[in-house]
Motif scaffolding. Structure first.
Motif, PDB file in Angstrom:
ATOM      1  N   GLY A 289       0.780  -1.227   0.000  1.00  0.00           N
ATOM      2  CA  GLY A 289       0.000   0.000   0.000  1.00  0.00           C
ATOM      3  C   GLY A 289       0.812   1.277   0.000  1.00  0.00           C
ATOM      4  N   VAL A 290       2.129   1.184   0.299  1.00  0.00           N
ATOM      5  CA  VAL A 290       2.956   2.390   0.392  1.00  0.00           C
ATOM      6  C   VAL A 290       3.919   2.544  -0.782  1.00  0.00           C
ATOM      7  CG1 VAL A 290       2.789   2.411   2.896  1.00  0.00           C
ATOM      8  CG2 VAL A 290       4.698   1.208   1.810  1.00  0.00           C
ATOM      9  N   ALA A 291       4.043   1.514  -1.604  1.00  0.00           N
ATOM     10  CA  ALA A 291       4.926   1.603  -2.775  1.00  0.00           C
ATOM     11  C   ALA A 291       4.343   2.601  -3.777  1.00  0.00           C
ATOM     12  CB  ALA A 291       5.095   0.236  -3.421  1.00  0.00           C
ATOM     13  N   LYS A 292       5.102   3.667  -4.095  1.00  0.00           N
ATOM     14  CA  LYS A 292       4.599   4.734  -4.959  1.00  0.00           C
ATOM     15  C   LYS A 292       5.496   5.034  -6.152  1.00  0.00           C
ATOM     16  CE  LYS A 292       1.158   5.546  -2.119  1.00  0.00           C
ATOM     17  NZ  LYS A 292      -0.213   5.138  -2.475  1.00  0.00           N
ATOM     18  N   THR A 293       6.756   4.611  -6.076  1.00  0.00           N
ATOM     19  CA  THR A 293       7.704   4.957  -7.138  1.00  0.00           C
ATOM     20  C   THR A 293       8.265   3.697  -7.780  1.00  0.00           C
ATOM     21  OG1 THR A 293       9.648   4.943  -5.691  1.00  0.00           O
ATOM     22  CG2 THR A 293       8.351   6.996  -5.789  1.00  0.00           C
ATOM     23  N   ALA A 294       8.952   3.908  -8.902  1.00  0.00           N
ATOM     24  CA  ALA A 294       9.583   2.774  -9.580  1.00  0.00           C
ATOM     25  C   ALA A 294      10.580   2.081  -8.660  1.00  0.00           C
ATOM     26  CB  ALA A 294      10.262   3.247 -10.860  1.00  0.00           C
ATOM     27  N   ASP A 295      11.317   2.870  -7.868  1.00  0.00           N
ATOM     28  CA  ASP A 295      12.261   2.275  -6.912  1.00  0.00           C
ATOM     29  C   ASP A 295      11.521   1.388  -5.913  1.00  0.00           C
ATOM     30  OD1 ASP A 295      15.181   3.322  -7.149  1.00  0.00           O
ATOM     31  OD2 ASP A 295      13.945   5.091  -7.551  1.00  0.00           O
ATOM     32  N   ASP A 296      10.369   1.868  -5.428  1.00  0.00           N
ATOM     33  CA  ASP A 296       9.574   1.081  -4.478  1.00  0.00           C
ATOM     34  C   ASP A 296       9.090  -0.217  -5.115  1.00  0.00           C
ATOM     35  OD1 ASP A 296       9.852   3.151  -2.624  1.00  0.00           O
ATOM     36  OD2 ASP A 296       7.917   4.063  -3.165  1.00  0.00           O
ATOM     37  N   TYR A 297       8.608  -0.110  -6.360  1.00  0.00           N
ATOM     38  CA  TYR A 297       8.073  -1.288  -7.037  1.00  0.00           C
ATOM     39  C   TYR A 297       9.167  -2.344  -7.212  1.00  0.00           C
ATOM     40  CZ  TYR A 297       4.536   2.182  -8.422  1.00  0.00           C
ATOM     41  OH  TYR A 297       3.587   3.183  -8.430  1.00  0.00           O
ATOM     42  N   LEU A 298      10.329  -1.910  -7.677  1.00  0.00           N
ATOM     43  CA  LEU A 298      11.417  -2.847  -7.922  1.00  0.00           C
ATOM     44  C   LEU A 298      11.900  -3.468  -6.611  1.00  0.00           C
ATOM     45  CD1 LEU A 298      13.303  -4.193  -9.926  1.00  0.00           C
ATOM     46  CD2 LEU A 298      14.845  -2.225  -9.722  1.00  0.00           C
ATOM     47  N   ALA A 299      11.971  -2.657  -5.559  1.00  0.00           N
ATOM     48  CA  ALA A 299      12.432  -3.170  -4.268  1.00  0.00           C
ATOM     49  C   ALA A 299      11.509  -4.281  -3.771  1.00  0.00           C
ATOM     50  CB  ALA A 299      12.507  -2.032  -3.248  1.00  0.00           C
TER      51      ALA A 299
END
Length: 379
Positions: A289-299
């Motif tokens: 629910g907190v992933a908002k950026t490409a970096d978040d998605y990949l992580a």
């Protein structure tokens, strides 16, 4: 009003059993009376010897008592038997399978009345314990005091409560189930047998009822140490049942409120993939629910090993949508979005990137990462 006991469809003639006293027993008869799809048929044979069964071509497979496979249908045929308690736990029984054992005696050793109905090949029912009446009344009822001699019967009672959602449990049956706990019989259950029953309950219509029964009888912590089955876990598990999530997802959800969910599953010797789901679901639930950026998605994809195991990753996304109300109404679109992100990352051709940076491992790693991030932009 008491309705007459019905007859069931006639079984196709089988020359191999035409001279045997063979009866369909247990779940196949029960489910047919409930109008449910027929599963595997089990048979009991009265008045026969192991030697006679082998001479007819049946294949012996039983270890503790004589069980045979039909050479063509592969259905199980067990000789009628009685049993006597001889030790603690579910293996503490001695069996007798003489030719003088009657069908009624065999039915009388079973756990619940609804599972103690037999059917002749001609469709006639043999119901000495009034199991059909309990089916009509939608009651799970034990057969006799011997119920509290076998701890597996407590697990089965709980599992049937999960499967047959409109059935209640007879109060006296619950009392006997509690005795299994008080007398310490449940402590003799081996983890593999606990998981066998729990795993079947988890994919039932109302899996939470299984854990409610175990908790009500005092057995929950004894058979599943470390489990915390609170309202949140109960709600999440029922969500999984409504959405028909796979077993591993249900396994992760029912112990999600526990301090160490994967440890709970290891304790009952659950399969390793179920343990992995339980270990990763809290990670997915915290980050989805907190992933908002490409970096978040990949992580998140990397943390949950989505590149190597994409199906598991998407299962975890679906399971995480059962953890609360924050995703209510958007589960399908969320799953589609993450499937697109996963496809975008996996579409990056790491091999071609490696060729452009030969001999430079760190440069390859960073270039692959940047390509994946670029693929995620806009997803």
């Amino acid at each position: 009003m008491v309705h007459p006991v019905p007859t069931l469809p006639v079984v196709a003639p089988d020359p191999l059993i035409s001279d045997l006293q063979a009866y369909i027993v247990g779940g196949a008869v029960r489910d047919a009376l409930l109008g449910m799809p027929a599963g595997d048929r089990d048979w009991v044979v009265v008045g026969a010897t192991p030697e006679q069964m082998v001479q007819k071509g049946f294949i012996p497979v039983g270890d503790d008592f004589p069980v045979f496979l039909h050479p063509k249908t592969k259905e199980e045929y067990a000789l009628a038997r009685t049993e006597r308690k001889s030790g603690r736990g579910y293996k503490g029984f001695t069996f007798y399978t003489g030719q003088d054992v009657t069908l009624e005696e065999d039915l009388n050793r079973r756990d619940l009345t609804i599972n103690a109905i037999a059917q002749t090949p001609g469709g006639q029912l043999v119901d000495p314990l009034n199991g059909f009446a309990d089916i009509e009344a939608r009651v799970l009822r034990h057969i006799g005091e011997a119920f509290c001699e076998d701890p597996v019967r407590l697990l089965r009672l709980a599992r049937f409560a999960a499967r047959f959602t409109h059935f209640s449990i007879a109060p006296e049956t619950l009392n006997l189930a509690r005795r299994l706990v008080i007398d310490g019989e449940v402590d003799a259950l081996v983890p593999e047998r606990v998981w066998r029953e729990v795993s079947r309950g988890l994919i039932s219509e109302a899996p939470y009822r299984m854990f409610d029964v175990l908790a009500e009888t005092g057995a929950l912590q004894r058979v599943m140490p470390g489990l915390s089955f609170d309202r949140a876990a109960r709600r999440s598990l029922q969500c999984a049942a409504r959405r028909h999530l796979p077993l591993a997802s249900c396994a992760a959800l029912f112990c999600v409120s526990s301090p160490n969910p994967d440890t709970v599953l290891r304790a009952v010797k659950a399969p390793s993939h179920c343990v992995d789901y339980a270990r990763l679901l809290p990670v997915m639930g915290a980050q989805l629910g907190v992933a908002k950026t490409a970096d978040d998605y990949l992580a998140l994809i990397e943390q949950c090993d989505g590149l190597r195991k994409p199906e598991r990753f998407l299962d975890l996304v679906a399971a995480a949508c059962c953890l609360g109300n924050q995703f209510s109404g958007v589960e399908a679109s969320l799953s589609q979005t993450w499937a697109a992100r996963l496809d975008a990352v996996r579409s990056v051709d790491g091999g071609s990137i490696a060729k452009r940076h030969q001999g430079k491992p760190q440069a390859i790693k960073e270039a692959v990462r940047q390509a994946r991030l670029a693929a995620l932009v806009g997803t």
